[in-house]
Design a protein around this motif. Sequence first.
Motif, PDB file in Angstrom:
ATOM      1  N   PHE A  71      51.831  40.167  42.453  1.00 13.94           N
ATOM      2  CA  PHE A  71      53.113  40.046  43.181  1.00 13.94           C
ATOM      3  C   PHE A  71      53.338  38.673  43.863  1.00 13.94           C
ATOM      4  N   GLY A  72      52.673  37.572  43.926  1.00 11.26           N
ATOM      5  CA  GLY A  72      52.781  36.387  44.647  1.00 11.26           C
ATOM      6  C   GLY A  72      51.192  35.931  44.545  1.00 11.26           C
ATOM      7  N   GLY A  73      51.762  34.121  44.946  1.00 15.65           N
ATOM      8  CA  GLY A  73      50.203  33.900  44.676  1.00 15.65           C
ATOM      9  C   GLY A  73      50.222  32.749  44.265  1.00 15.65           C
ATOM     10  N   ASP A  74      49.934  31.564  43.735  1.00 14.77           N
ATOM     11  CA  ASP A  74      49.320  30.999  42.300  1.00 14.77           C
ATOM     12  C   ASP A  74      48.585  30.341  42.715  1.00 14.77           C
ATOM     13  N   THR A  75      47.718  30.011  43.880  1.00 10.81           N
ATOM     14  CA  THR A  75      46.037  30.028  43.343  1.00 10.81           C
ATOM     15  C   THR A  75      44.896  30.686  43.651  1.00 10.81           C
ATOM     16  N   TYR A  76      43.900  30.715  43.256  1.00 17.98           N
ATOM     17  CA  TYR A  76      43.385  31.806  43.553  1.00 17.98           C
ATOM     18  C   TYR A  76      42.472  31.422  44.811  1.00 17.98           C
ATOM     19  N   GLU A  77      42.089  32.265  46.060  1.00 15.93           N
ATOM     20  CA  GLU A  77      41.400  32.304  47.133  1.00 15.93           C
ATOM     21  C   GLU A  77      40.115  32.456  47.699  1.00 15.93           C
ATOM     22  N   TYR A  78      39.313  32.284  46.390  1.00 14.50           N
ATOM     23  CA  TYR A  78      37.770  32.204  46.377  1.00 14.50           C
ATOM     24  C   TYR A  78      37.076  32.078  45.139  1.00 14.50           C
ATOM     25  N   HIS A  79      35.777  31.895  45.426  1.00  9.83           N
ATOM     26  CA  HIS A  79      35.264  32.494  43.733  1.00  9.83           C
ATOM     27  C   HIS A  79      34.580  33.476  43.332  1.00  9.83           C
ATOM     28  N   ALA A  80      34.780  33.612  41.877  1.00  6.07           N
ATOM     29  CA  ALA A  80      34.362  34.688  41.158  1.00  6.07           C
ATOM     30  C   ALA A  80      33.182  34.421  40.189  1.00  6.07           C
ATOM     31  N   GLN A  81      32.063  34.587  40.372  1.00  4.03           N
ATOM     32  CA  GLN A  81      30.758  34.536  39.630  1.00  4.03           C
ATOM     33  C   GLN A  81      30.075  35.894  39.500  1.00  4.03           C
ATOM     34  N   ALA A  82      29.666  36.102  37.665  1.00  6.72           N
ATOM     35  CA  ALA A  82      29.220  36.599  37.627  1.00  6.72           C
ATOM     36  C   ALA A  82      27.846  36.840  38.426  1.00  6.72           C
ATOM     37  N   ALA A  83      27.236  38.287  39.256  1.00  6.34           N
ATOM     38  CA  ALA A  83      26.421  38.132  39.742  1.00  6.34           C
ATOM     39  C   ALA A  83      25.201  38.627  38.559  1.00  6.34           C
ATOM     40  N   ASP A  84      25.295  38.880  37.879  1.00  3.31           N
ATOM     41  CA  ASP A  84      24.597  39.752  36.587  1.00  3.31           C
ATOM     42  C   ASP A  84      25.136  39.380  34.888  1.00  3.31           C
ATOM     43  N   LYS A  85      24.879  39.789  33.764  1.00  2.00           N
ATOM     44  CA  LYS A  85      25.293  40.301  32.620  1.00  2.00           C
ATOM     45  C   LYS A  85      26.437  40.913  32.687  1.00  2.00           C
ATOM     46  N   ALA A  86      27.368  40.262  32.522  1.00  2.00           N
ATOM     47  CA  ALA A  86      28.737  41.422  33.049  1.00  2.00           C
ATOM     48  C   ALA A  86      29.695  41.449  31.750  1.00  2.00           C
ATOM     49  N   MET A  87      30.752  42.285  31.795  1.00  2.00           N
ATOM     50  CA  MET A  87      31.595  42.607  30.935  1.00  2.00           C
ATOM     51  C   MET A  87      33.263  42.357  31.376  1.00  2.00           C
ATOM     52  N   LEU A  88      33.981  41.910  31.336  1.00  2.00           N
ATOM     53  CA  LEU A  88      35.178  41.983  32.024  1.00  2.00           C
ATOM     54  C   LEU A  88      36.089  42.019  31.269  1.00  2.00           C
ATOM     55  N   ALA A  89      37.758  43.073  31.608  1.00  2.00           N
ATOM     56  CA  ALA A  89      38.849  42.500  31.157  1.00  2.00           C
ATOM     57  C   ALA A  89      39.391  41.684  31.672  1.00  2.00           C
TER      58      ALA A  89
END
Lengths: 205, 205
Positions: A71-89
């Motif tokens: 609902f608003g905002g055009d940049t990511y405000e933090y880093h996201a990093q897999a901490a493990d083997k991960a499956m994401l949608a």
Amino acid sequence: MDMATMNKLMECATFANCYPRDVVFRQGDPATHFYSVLSGYVRLFRQNSEGREADIRVCGPGDSFADELIFGGDTYEYHAQAADKAMLARYDINRVRNAAQADDGMLARAIAGSLAGQLQETMDCIANDRLNTAVQRVALYLLEQAEGQESPASFRLAFQKSLLAGKLGLAPEALSRAFATLKGLGVHVHGRIIEIEDMDALRAL
Amino acid sequence: MDMATMNKLMECATFANCYPRDVVFRQGDPATHFYSVLSGYVRLFRQNSEGREADIRVCGPGDSFADELIFGGDTYEYHAQAADKAMLARYDINRVRNAAQADDGMLARAIAGSLAGQLQETMDCIANDRLNTAVQRVALYLLEQAEGQESPASFRLAFQKSLLAGKLGLAPEALSRAFATLKGLGVHVHGRIIEIEDMDALRAL
């Protein structure tokens, strides 16, 4: 969420397999997708101009992140990093935004419900950081994990201790010191296995 | 939010005048209403079993609070207390929930937008608490307040220093010490009036 809404969301999704330490997105990147965790763990953290890092949240199965940008905002405000083997949608923000404009409100309500839960969780985190000592934070986390068990309780940490330290806002050494203190109260740590002799001793902290 | 949605929300509202230190609701009370601040300030804080308090958020004009309960949750998870003379709009959670179920999604989208903003704010707060020293937190707050001004900048704090300390997760004495340190960098405090000789000196902290 009903099946029709779920299907609408699934039409906007692709899937990604991540390996430990894979970058999902970087703070400052243009925001194009939000994510939900199907398996594994993802660490969200903010970095300051000198490169120091602060963990904001650890996301596990069932959690979503970056959906506050729908609902608003055009940049990511933090880093996201897999901490493990991960499956994401991985959901296209623009497509979900359009779908949420077009439907009868079911999708918007589902998103609002998810954001409300995350807001409660982050407010808990602020209060916990500000109210509790390192030992109390660790004790509280262990009690949550052992919920429903009788003393003596035993369980396996869901993720490695370095990630737990960040989640609790502690340096790794501070987590080690807290575990050392808790040893005196009957908390035994063998790798990721935790044994709690007396849950009431932790509750009394 | 369009006028029709605004009107729908207004039908669920009553208004309340608060005096400084008035309790809006207590942690653990059954959740019946959420609020928006029309004027003044409201302090949200968590209390632990020994009565220690931790501030979670300071809400000012335009902010809403407890709206995370619209989509679930039956008790307030923190205390809300007027920090000042405050005028609040008070919305019946059940009525808003029903209105959000019945309309075409406009209301749910407006609520989701508000929750997204609050989530971003609380994540900023966690990162700020964990990354920055007391002096850095105060400097950052002053720079935000002086935004758009050239050096030397000057402005009046929006609320009293005790409330600012809580907002920044600091004890009042820690805030005083931070101001004393910042004096050496040309920050002068006269009651609630702040003068900053050199904004770049604060940015460099």
